[in-house]
Design a protein around this motif. Sequence first.
Motif: not given
Length: 373
Positions: A150-151, A254-261, A301-310, A340-348
Amino acid sequence: MTPAADSELWCGKRIAPGERASVSLSVSESYMGATTRIPVHVWRAPEPGPKVLVTAAVHGDEINGTGAIRSLLVDPPFELERGTLVLAPVVNVLGFVRHERYLPDRRDLNRCFPGNRRGSTASRLARIVFDRLVRRCDYGIDLHTAAVRRTNYPNVRADLDDVEARRIARVFGAEVVIDAEGPEGSLRRTATEAGCSTIVVEAGEVWKVEPSVVEFVLNGIRNVLIEVGAISGVPVRGPFRCVARSTKWIRAQSGGFLEFHVSPGDLLEVGAPIATSTTLLGERPELLVAPVGGLVIGQTTSPSVSPGDPVVHLALPDPDALPRIERAIEGLAVDSLAGRLRSDLASNLLMTEPRLDEDGLIETPPEDEDSPL
């Protein structure tokens, strides 16, 4: 009065006004009987004044604060004029040397204060730190990061009912201040109750020293020292400040692989798209949306999630403050520290725009309002 008469004993060493010394605090023993020590640096100003304690790595893998304290020691950005600055870059040395958050007995040190000298390993360490450092200081700044995978967008947490904690929380320079006394057994709650008004700073990720986070923390320490009269100067203000009295984790449905918006520091309206989850083959897209409005202060920062994962952690400020916050965010310069903080923390994070069907919608299962977040 001579300097010798004014000297103070810190971790077995006498330190006179105007002197600085690196000392160590014996907290345990290894399996081979060798003494385990916490490194501490004590910086006394020529004139009397407040005693300020800065701690990092109470969780052994949260080392952004360690990097900030090291930078302060190697290249001090100010001269201490009054009082004493006590710096402990790694409190949980037993976790730190194992690259772990917790102690070898699997206890969370930040739930063990004030501790017990005859208790568990964690309780004994907590008691020594509490008696030898915390109780001798007037103010505390405890530096943390998000947990693993997480970040955190920089935020300050403090019991704003404590006058002095509120004072230093507001001046630190964080855009987000969360009003909470802290969990039972935490360093900040126990220290504040004992008269050492303490705030927690949350910023960044584990096992990293992120330059923009270090800059933010050093600015904040300087701001606090100015506020309490330890140094001269003018505090560096953030672009805005909001106080939140509650937060909410938004979890995967639901479980799956995330793309963040969204990314850390974003302000979300109700219904704003947070992330799209698909199978590993990109099928069955489901859009996770914000059930409430708030500011993103934490994110997986992990794109893989299960139901209930934050997925994201929202600070929930007063709704009346949201237009002001939105204007401030829209006006941020890209090269400012906040930008810069916003940009740096989103880099991953894999950031995309939501993919919509021909009707501009993605079918999304409703959130179960009865399930705890």
